[in-house]
Write an enzyme that holds these catalytic residues in place. Structure first.
Site, PDB file in Angstrom:
ATOM      1  N   GLU A  73       9.422  -4.429  10.274  1.00  0.00           N
ATOM      2  CA  GLU A  73       9.835  -3.133   9.698  1.00  0.00           C
ATOM      3  C   GLU A  73      10.298  -2.157  10.777  1.00  0.00           C
ATOM      4  OE1 GLU A  73       7.028  -1.211   7.054  1.00  0.00           O
ATOM      5  OE2 GLU A  73       8.266   0.610   6.943  1.00  0.00           O
ATOM      6  N   ASP A  83      -1.184  -6.067  -0.208  1.00  0.00           N
ATOM      7  CA  ASP A  83      -1.470  -5.424   1.079  1.00  0.00           C
ATOM      8  C   ASP A  83      -2.956  -5.170   1.247  1.00  0.00           C
ATOM      9  OD1 ASP A  83       0.593  -5.003   2.876  1.00  0.00           O
ATOM     10  OD2 ASP A  83       1.281  -3.149   1.911  1.00  0.00           O
ATOM     11  N   GLU A 134      -1.262  -5.372   8.604  1.00  0.00           N
ATOM     12  CA  GLU A 134      -0.431  -4.800   9.664  1.00  0.00           C
ATOM     13  C   GLU A 134      -1.040  -5.068  11.034  1.00  0.00           C
ATOM     14  OE1 GLU A 134       0.446  -0.669   8.980  1.00  0.00           O
ATOM     15  OE2 GLU A 134       1.198  -1.047   6.958  1.00  0.00           O
ATOM     16  N   LYS A 176      -1.266  -9.324   2.914  1.00  0.00           N
ATOM     17  CA  LYS A 176      -0.475  -8.882   4.072  1.00  0.00           C
ATOM     18  C   LYS A 176      -1.306  -7.897   4.856  1.00  0.00           C
ATOM     19  CE  LYS A 176       3.220  -5.936   3.765  1.00  0.00           C
ATOM     20  NZ  LYS A 176       2.763  -4.814   4.606  1.00  0.00           N
ATOM     21  N   ASP A 216       0.839  -1.208   0.000  1.00  0.00           N
ATOM     22  CA  ASP A 216       0.000   0.000   0.000  1.00  0.00           C
ATOM     23  C   ASP A 216       0.872   1.257   0.000  1.00  0.00           C
ATOM     24  OD1 ASP A 216       0.895  -0.187   2.601  1.00  0.00           O
ATOM     25  OD2 ASP A 216      -1.079   0.099   3.527  1.00  0.00           O
ATOM     26  N   SER A 217       2.194   1.073   0.032  1.00  0.00           N
ATOM     27  CA  SER A 217       3.110   2.201  -0.193  1.00  0.00           C
ATOM     28  C   SER A 217       2.873   2.820  -1.567  1.00  0.00           C
ATOM     29  CB  SER A 217       4.570   1.736  -0.080  1.00  0.00           C
ATOM     30  OG  SER A 217       4.796   0.598  -0.896  1.00  0.00           O
TER      31      SER A 217
HETATM   32  O1  KIV Z   1       3.573  -1.097   1.629  1.00  0.00           O
HETATM   33  C1  KIV Z   1       4.723  -1.542   1.539  1.00  0.00           C
HETATM   34  O2  KIV Z   1       5.437  -1.334   0.563  1.00  0.00           O
HETATM   35  C2  KIV Z   1       5.216  -2.347   2.660  1.00  0.00           C
HETATM   36  C3  KIV Z   1       6.677  -2.647   2.687  1.00  0.00           C
HETATM   37  C4  KIV Z   1       7.449  -1.430   2.975  1.00  0.00           C
HETATM   38  C5  KIV Z   1       6.987  -3.755   3.615  1.00  0.00           C
HETATM   39  O3  KIV Z   1       4.464  -2.714   3.500  1.00  0.00           O
END
Ligand code: KIV
Length: 289
Positions: A205, A106, A138, A136, A67-68
């Site tokens: 992280e 994510d 969090e 994924k 989600d970055s």
């Molecule tokens: O969103 C993302 O790119 C991430 C990584 C930095 C692990 O969660």
């Protein structure tokens, strides 16, 4: 990794997966760590587009549609505004552009925290829309029940502990975590709870290195570090960070390229050639026969 086959690097996926190529599986990633030892570290990078996935795929074990992309692609101030729709679209592109890596997508903020059922609805939507292999999410111990719920219903999950960017408003920023005993203990406890709940890997992280090592030693499943430790079972970076796309280079990033300079130089030359009428040249023109 064999490179004896040739990848279809066109933008179309009309061609089938090259014959010798089989996509890695979630169990294969989980089994990299045996009795606490990972002989071959897991290589993970973020990918958001089909072409980027094509270029990264054979070099990676896992591609993360992070989600970055909120900040990297959309110029958003954080990952908070990212939607399920955005994640599904980018994940589908990355799956279309890859043959080898396990694609993990994510779960965006707000799509999974309320209840295990809400998480299942969001995760199943993401996997149906994209064909990615896993999600994924969090959060540590608080998310363990949700992770168990998803895994028992056929959705592989990667956990994410330590600095969790979706919690930026609670944490008050993106500083490395684990600077006191209570925080350090919590991070290791979070990793243990996620692993016990069935996560097949855990991103660690932005934590002090001894905590990343302790978490890695405390869990059976692989840890994937980012700003963590070389002793994690694998590493992940945001691809644009390691390519040198941005001016700011966080401490945990190593630059393996300078793509920003390449793009700027190309744009500068192109604009000069357009203005001087040097482009298009004879080679780029169609003439009557
Ligand atoms: O969103 C993302 O790119 C991430 C990584 C930095 C692990 O969660």
């Amino acid at each position: 990794m064999s490179t004896t086959f040739s990848l279809d690097t066109s933008t179309s996926r009309a061609n089938p997966t090259p014959a010798p190529m089989r996509r890695l599986t979630v169990p294969a990633i989980r089994e990299r760590k045996q009795d606490g030892v990972t002989a071959e570290p897991i290589v993970m990078l973020t990918a958001y587009t089909a072409r980027q996935a094509q270029l990264l795929d054979t070099h990676c074990d896992m591609l993360l549609v992070g989600d970055s992309l909120g900040q990297v692609i959309y110029g958003l101030p954080s990952t908070i505004p990212v939607t399920l729709e955005m994640m599904a679209n980018h994940a589908a592109a990355v799956v279309r552009g890859s043959y080898h890596s396990v694609v993990v997508v994510d779960m965006p903020f707000g799509s999974y925290e309320a209840s295990p059922q809400a998480a299942f609805d969001s995760a199943s939507y993401l996997l149906k829309r994209s064909n990615a292999a896993a999600v994924k999410l969090e959060g540590g111990e608080a998310m363990a029940e949700t992770v168990e719920f998803l895994v028992k219903r056929g959705i592989p999950v990667v956990g994410h502990v330590g600095l969790t960017p979706q919690a930026v408003n609670v944490l008050g920023g993106y500083k490395a975590r684990g600077r006191n005993d209570a925080e350090a203990e919590k991070i290791v406890g979070d990793a243990k709870a996620l692993c016990a709940a069935g996560a097949f890997a855990i991103v660690v992280e932005g934590v002090l290195e001894p905590i990343a090592i302790a978490a890695t030693q405390a869990v059976d499943c692989p840890t994937i570090g980012i700003g963590a430790s070389a002793q994690c079972d694998g590493q992940v970076l945001v691809t644009e960070d390691m390519l040198g796309m941005f001016e700011r280079v966080p401490r945990f990033v190593k630059r393996y390229g300078n793509i920003a300079e390449t793009i700027e130089k190309a744009a500068e030359t192109y604009s000069a050639e357009v203005r001087s009428r040097a482009f298009p040249g004879d080679d780029q023109l169609y003439q009557p026969k």
